[in-house]
Design an enzyme around this catalytic site. Structure first.
Site, mmCIF file in Angstrom:
data_model
loop_
_atom_site.group_PDB
_atom_site.id
_atom_site.type_symbol
_atom_site.label_atom_id
_atom_site.label_comp_id
_atom_site.label_asym_id
_atom_site.label_seq_id
_atom_site.Cartn_x
_atom_site.Cartn_y
_atom_site.Cartn_z
ATOM 1 N N CYS A 272 5.144 8.653 -14.690
ATOM 2 C CA CYS A 272 5.047 9.444 -13.462
ATOM 3 C C CYS A 272 3.774 10.281 -13.571
ATOM 4 O O CYS A 272 3.664 11.121 -14.470
ATOM 5 C CB CYS A 272 6.273 10.337 -13.317
ATOM 6 S SG CYS A 272 6.195 11.472 -11.911
ATOM 7 N N CYS B 262 3.008 11.268 -5.069
ATOM 8 C CA CYS B 262 3.280 10.323 -6.158
ATOM 9 C C CYS B 262 1.959 10.023 -6.847
ATOM 10 O O CYS B 262 1.066 9.415 -6.251
ATOM 11 C CB CYS B 262 3.913 9.044 -5.622
ATOM 12 S SG CYS B 262 4.190 7.798 -6.911
#
Length: 259
Positions: free
Chosen positions: A73, A198
Site C-alpha cells: 500500500c 491510493c
C-alpha cells in the site's frame, strides 16, 4: 488494551500499531476488521503493524480493512515511514521491508514522504485499459471527464468481473487535467469501496499516462483526499525505475482500545 495511532495520507487513513515486540496475532483477521470498522472500531482503510526485521529499519505489515493481510500500500507505506520516524527508528532516510520487498524512503523538512516504489513487471496494454502490478494489482482506464463519475458502481463491476472476481484488483479511473497532471479516482479491493487516495493506484496511472499520452515525469495527481506526485525514469518501452511516490503523511490522533 491496544495502543494505536491514526494516520492519513491524502485521505487514505490507517490504524498504526507499534508491534516491535510481536505481540499482535496477525492471524486474527476478525480483530483487524473490528479495529478498521468505522462504526464499532477505530476506523481505517487498513491497519499497519511496525515490526523489526534484521537488516532493515523496520518491517511494515499491512492488512486490508477486511482483516486479511494485504499487498503493498503506497499511502500506507508513506504513513508507516512517518510513524516509524516518530518511534525513532531512523532520522531522514530509511530502508524497510513490505509485502512486495525492500523499499527506501525519505522524510523531508515539510513532513512530505518520498517513497521509492518497486517497478511493475509486465504491463498489459489493452484496447480500453491498462493492467499492471505496482506492489498491488491495478486496472487503469482513462475517462474524458470524472465529473459525476460513479466510481463505486463502475469499479465494483470490473473488480467482480470474470477475470478478477476470485483474487480481485484495484480499479482506477484517470482524467488528464494538464501536460503533467491527472485526476484519479480509485475503487480498492479489500476495502471494497472507493477510497480518497491510493498510492499504488496513482503510480499505475502515472505510468499508464506516460505510455498512452507521453506524459513526462514528474506527474501531479489530484485525488479526492488531496494531492500526490509520481516521479519516474523510463528505461525503455514499458520499463521504468526510480519510481518515487511523494505526498503528505499526517498523524490524526492516538488512543487505546479494548480489543
Amino acid at each position: 488494551m491496544i495502543n494505536f495511532w491514526k494516520y492519513q495520507g491524502a485521505g487514505n487513513d490507517f490504524v498504526m500499531i507499534d508491534d516491535r515486540e510481536n505481540k499482535f496475532d496477525i492471524n486474527d483477521y476478525k480483530k483487524v476488521a473490528f479495529l478498521c470498522d468505522r462504526r464499532f472500531g477505530i476506523g481505517g482503510d487498513g491497519l499497519i503493524l511496525i515490526r523489526l526485521k534484521e537488516g532493515y529499519d523496520f518491517d511494515m505489515v499491512y492488512f486490508n480493512a477486511d482483516g486479511h493481510l494485504g499487498s503493498m500500500c503506497g499511502n500506507g507505506g508513506r504513513c508507516a515511514v512517518r510513524f516509524a520516524h516518530t518511534l525513532g527508528l531512523f532520522e531522514t532516510k530509511t530502508k524497510f521491508w513490505a509485502a512486495d520487498g525492500e523499499h527506501e524512503a525519505e522524510l523531508d523538512e515539510s513532513n512530505t514522504v518520498h517513497l521509492k516504489m518497486n517497478p511493475p513487471g509486465e504491463i498489459e496494454v489493452n484496447a480500453d485499459h491498462y493492467f499492471m502490478d505496482t506492489g498491488s494489482p491495478h486496472y487503469v482506464r482513462f475517462e474524458n471527464t470524472l465529473e459525476n463519475f460513479d466510481t463505486v458502481e463502475e469499479g465494483k463491476a470490473i473488480r467482480h468481473n470474470e477475470r478478477f472476481n476470485e483474487e480481485g484488483t484495484n480499479v482506477n479511473f484517470a482524467e488528464v487535467t494538464g501536460d503533467q497532471a491527472l485526476t484519479v479516482y480509485t475503487f480498492e479491493r479489500g476495502v471494497e469501496d472507493e477510497t480518497l487516495a491510493c498510492g499504488t493506484g496513482v503510480t499505475a496511472c502515472a505510468i499508464a499516462a506516460n505510455i498512452e499520452k507521453g506524459m513526462a515525469s514528474p506527474i501531479a495527481v489530484r485525488v479526492k483526499g488531496g494531492n500526490l506526485a509520481v516521479g519516474f525514469n523510463k528505461v525503455e518501452d514499458k520499463k521504468y525505475d526510480n519510481i518515487i511516490l511523494s505526498g503528505p503523511a499526517t498523524p490524526v490522533f492516538e488512543g487505546k482500545i479494548d480489543a
